[in-house]
Design a protein around this motif. Structure first.
Motif, PDB file in Angstrom:
ATOM      1  N   UNK A   1      11.600  -7.043  -1.105  1.00  0.00           N
ATOM      2  CA  UNK A   1      12.069  -7.717   0.099  1.00  0.00           C
ATOM      3  C   UNK A   1      12.634  -6.717   1.095  1.00  0.00           C
ATOM      4  N   UNK A   2      13.017  -5.557   0.598  1.00  0.00           N
ATOM      5  CA  UNK A   2      13.480  -4.478   1.472  1.00  0.00           C
ATOM      6  C   UNK A   2      12.317  -3.606   1.923  1.00  0.00           C
ATOM      7  N   UNK A   3      11.454  -3.209   1.004  1.00  0.00           N
ATOM      8  CA  UNK A   3      10.470  -2.168   1.292  1.00  0.00           C
ATOM      9  C   UNK A   3       9.094  -2.687   1.696  1.00  0.00           C
ATOM     10  N   UNK A   4       8.733  -3.894   1.331  1.00  0.00           N
ATOM     11  CA  UNK A   4       7.383  -4.397   1.589  1.00  0.00           C
ATOM     12  C   UNK A   4       6.355  -3.332   1.210  1.00  0.00           C
ATOM     13  N   UNK A   5       6.534  -2.761   0.034  1.00  0.00           N
ATOM     14  CA  UNK A   5       5.727  -1.607  -0.356  1.00  0.00           C
ATOM     15  C   UNK A   5       4.272  -1.970  -0.617  1.00  0.00           C
ATOM     16  N   UNK A   6       3.989  -3.223  -0.849  1.00  0.00           N
ATOM     17  CA  UNK A   6       2.607  -3.629  -1.098  1.00  0.00           C
ATOM     18  C   UNK A   6       1.994  -4.313   0.112  1.00  0.00           C
TER      19      UNK A   6
ATOM     20  N   UNK B   1      -7.520  -2.846   2.991  1.00  0.00           N
ATOM     21  CA  UNK B   1      -6.630  -3.989   2.836  1.00  0.00           C
ATOM     22  C   UNK B   1      -6.724  -4.611   1.447  1.00  0.00           C
ATOM     23  N   UNK B   2      -7.853  -4.498   0.797  1.00  0.00           N
ATOM     24  CA  UNK B   2      -8.045  -5.191  -0.477  1.00  0.00           C
ATOM     25  C   UNK B   2      -7.726  -4.328  -1.683  1.00  0.00           C
ATOM     26  N   UNK B   3      -8.185  -3.099  -1.697  1.00  0.00           N
ATOM     27  CA  UNK B   3      -8.010  -2.260  -2.876  1.00  0.00           C
ATOM     28  C   UNK B   3      -6.539  -1.994  -3.191  1.00  0.00           C
ATOM     29  N   UNK B   4      -5.719  -1.528  -2.234  1.00  0.00           N
ATOM     30  CA  UNK B   4      -4.321  -1.255  -2.584  1.00  0.00           C
ATOM     31  C   UNK B   4      -3.577  -2.491  -3.076  1.00  0.00           C
ATOM     32  N   UNK B   5      -3.848  -3.637  -2.478  1.00  0.00           N
ATOM     33  CA  UNK B   5      -3.138  -4.844  -2.872  1.00  0.00           C
ATOM     34  C   UNK B   5      -3.477  -5.262  -4.293  1.00  0.00           C
ATOM     35  N   UNK B   6      -4.738  -5.190  -4.665  1.00  0.00           N
ATOM     36  CA  UNK B   6      -5.125  -5.603  -6.018  1.00  0.00           C
ATOM     37  C   UNK B   6      -4.598  -4.628  -7.064  1.00  0.00           C
ATOM     38  N   UNK B   7      -4.629  -3.340  -6.731  1.00  0.00           N
ATOM     39  CA  UNK B   7      -4.076  -2.348  -7.651  1.00  0.00           C
ATOM     40  C   UNK B   7      -2.565  -2.564  -7.797  1.00  0.00           C
ATOM     41  N   UNK B   8      -1.893  -2.797  -6.677  1.00  0.00           N
ATOM     42  CA  UNK B   8      -0.445  -2.984  -6.715  1.00  0.00           C
ATOM     43  C   UNK B   8      -0.076  -4.242  -7.507  1.00  0.00           C
ATOM     44  N   UNK B   9      -0.823  -5.325  -7.325  1.00  0.00           N
ATOM     45  CA  UNK B   9      -0.556  -6.549  -8.074  1.00  0.00           C
ATOM     46  C   UNK B   9      -0.655  -6.303  -9.581  1.00  0.00           C
ATOM     47  N   UNK B  10      -1.669  -5.546  -9.974  1.00  0.00           N
ATOM     48  CA  UNK B  10      -1.822  -5.231 -11.401  1.00  0.00           C
ATOM     49  C   UNK B  10      -0.653  -4.386 -11.894  1.00  0.00           C
ATOM     50  N   UNK B  11      -0.192  -3.472 -11.040  1.00  0.00           N
ATOM     51  CA  UNK B  11       0.933  -2.591 -11.358  1.00  0.00           C
ATOM     52  C   UNK B  11       2.194  -3.396 -11.637  1.00  0.00           C
ATOM     53  N   UNK B  12       2.408  -4.441 -10.840  1.00  0.00           N
ATOM     54  CA  UNK B  12       3.619  -5.260 -10.997  1.00  0.00           C
ATOM     55  C   UNK B  12       3.462  -6.270 -12.127  1.00  0.00           C
ATOM     56  N   UNK B  13       2.370  -7.019 -12.110  1.00  0.00           N
ATOM     57  CA  UNK B  13       2.222  -8.116 -13.065  1.00  0.00           C
ATOM     58  C   UNK B  13       2.048  -7.636 -14.500  1.00  0.00           C
ATOM     59  N   UNK B  14       1.585  -6.404 -14.665  1.00  0.00           N
ATOM     60  CA  UNK B  14       1.489  -5.839 -16.010  1.00  0.00           C
ATOM     61  C   UNK B  14       2.843  -5.414 -16.555  1.00  0.00           C
ATOM     62  N   UNK B  15       3.843  -5.304 -15.662  1.00  0.00           N
ATOM     63  CA  UNK B  15       5.161  -4.828 -16.065  1.00  0.00           C
ATOM     64  C   UNK B  15       5.341  -3.340 -15.900  1.00  0.00           C
ATOM     65  N   UNK B  16       4.273  -2.606 -15.547  1.00  0.00           N
ATOM     66  CA  UNK B  16       4.388  -1.162 -15.393  1.00  0.00           C
ATOM     67  C   UNK B  16       5.428  -0.780 -14.349  1.00  0.00           C
ATOM     68  N   UNK B  17       5.496  -1.543 -13.263  1.00  0.00           N
ATOM     69  CA  UNK B  17       6.424  -1.218 -12.185  1.00  0.00           C
ATOM     70  C   UNK B  17       7.867  -1.190 -12.677  1.00  0.00           C
ATOM     71  N   UNK B  18       8.196  -2.044 -13.611  1.00  0.00           N
ATOM     72  CA  UNK B  18       9.578  -2.198 -14.063  1.00  0.00           C
ATOM     73  C   UNK B  18       9.886  -1.437 -15.346  1.00  0.00           C
ATOM     74  N   UNK B  19       8.899  -0.782 -15.909  1.00  0.00           N
ATOM     75  CA  UNK B  19       9.094  -0.097 -17.188  1.00  0.00           C
ATOM     76  C   UNK B  19       9.654   1.300 -16.958  1.00  0.00           C
ATOM     77  N   UNK B  20      10.784   1.590 -17.584  1.00  0.00           N
ATOM     78  CA  UNK B  20      11.422   2.892 -17.397  1.00  0.00           C
ATOM     79  C   UNK B  20      10.565   4.008 -17.973  1.00  0.00           C
ATOM     80  N   UNK B  21      10.527   5.127 -17.270  1.00  0.00           N
ATOM     81  CA  UNK B  21       9.857   6.315 -17.801  1.00  0.00           C
ATOM     82  C   UNK B  21      10.863   7.395 -18.167  1.00  0.00           C
ATOM     83  N   UNK B  22      12.161   7.099 -18.049  1.00  0.00           N
ATOM     84  CA  UNK B  22      13.161   8.125 -18.347  1.00  0.00           C
ATOM     85  C   UNK B  22      13.076   8.597 -19.797  1.00  0.00           C
TER      86      UNK B  22
END
Length: 315
Positions: A60-65, A127-148
């Protein structure tokens, strides 16, 4: 440097306020959003929520997708600052050269190599490729998974690691990156306790001091800052960890400061020191010409020498 959101998201409010693009009431609004986001990250880890829940707060801050994909949506960063360039606080829109990578992906042989040939049927591709890749990134949980933890395991295995950031990157600049490093070091101490390599390196890192460094061909200008532990002269630690900050570069650091980026990599890969302002790489290592291959405002066509060269090329 997307490393550990629970350590990193809380830095945004003060970072943007410090950059001078938020007022106090807006700072507190961003802080409240990120606090909710961190709580939802924890819920995701606990199996009580989804990654999408946490992402909606952050996004909601970054509108990164969205904004770079032509959807016309605005995040709070854009509405509060008037800029769609979340990756360089000195600019209000992405440089034109940033569109080149989509032209690259539209080449048939490249699309085939990356297994995205089917996207050629969707127009426009950017317009299509980045959005579909980003959706997969989020919905798979990868976006929220720590890599530390993965970083900490690399350190414990004796692997050299460097993480770098840039001073004018609002999205993942130094405060946010350093928060992620704190997450790495917490995991390093946990998995390496009491005397493991990772734990020792974490202790050495926090005991080390920041140093200034400069690119060889710009010895009168500070290119950035570094904090390293291990390596040669690193208190007995063989592996090396460095956190490096490049001055006056945005999110895609090599695009904005190609010379400093090249020397930064040279210093790290050859185990050279970041101590002192004098360049440590051989004089022949770096080009001395203007940074015409980069993007503005400190490289590319923004430089007088590069603008003249571009005009000559066009003629």
């Amino acid at each position: 440097p997307c490393i550990n959101g629970k350590y990193q998201w809380g830095t945004y409010a003060d970072t943007l306020y410090g950059m001078g693009v938020l007022m106090k009431d807006e700072r507190e609004q961003i802080r409240a959003i990120m606090d909710r986001g961190v709580a939802k990250l924890q819920a995701f880890e606990d199996g009580a929520g989804t990654c999408r829940d946490a992402f909606k707060e952050w996004n909601s801050v970054w509108d990164d997708d969205g904004h770079d994909s032509g959807t016309g949506t605005d995040g709070l960063f854009t509405s509060m600052t008037g800029s769609t360039m979340t990756e360089d606080i000195l600019m209000t829109a992405s440089p034109a050269s940033f569109d080149n990578f989509m032209l690259f992906f539209q080449r048939p042989e490249i699309a085939k190599a990356f297994h995205i040939s089917n996207f050629s049927k969707k127009v426009p591709l950017n317009q299509t490729l980045p959005l579909e890749v980003y959706d997969a990134f989020v919905d798979s949980g990868d976006f929220c998974t720590n890599s530390s933890l993965q970083y900490a395991e690399l350190l414990d295995a004796g692997i050299d690691v460097m993480i770098y950031s840039s001073t004018v990157d609002p999205l993942l600049g130094p405060p946010t990156t350093e928060g992620g490093i704190d997450g790495i070091m917490a995991d390093a101490r946990r998995i390496g306790a009491p005397n493991g390599a990772a734990a020792k390196l974490a202790d050495a890192y926090y005991a080390s001091k920041k140093t200034l460094w400069a690119a060889s061909s710009q010895e009168d200008q500070t290119a950035g800052y570094a904090k390293c532990a291990g390596g040669r002269g690193g208190g007995g630690q063989q592996q090396r960890f460095c956190y490096v900050v490049v001055r006056n570069a945005g999110h895609m650091t090599p695009a904005f400061q190609p010379r400093a980026s090249l020397e930064m990599l040279g210093r790290f890969l050859t185990d050279r020191s970041f101590d002192g302002k004098k360049g440590q790489c051989p004089a022949s290592y770096l080009p001395v010409c203007a940074q015409c291959g980069g993007s503005g405002p400190f490289a590319g066509a923004a430089l007088p020498a590069c603008a003249k060269k571009q005009r000559r090329d066009e003629l």
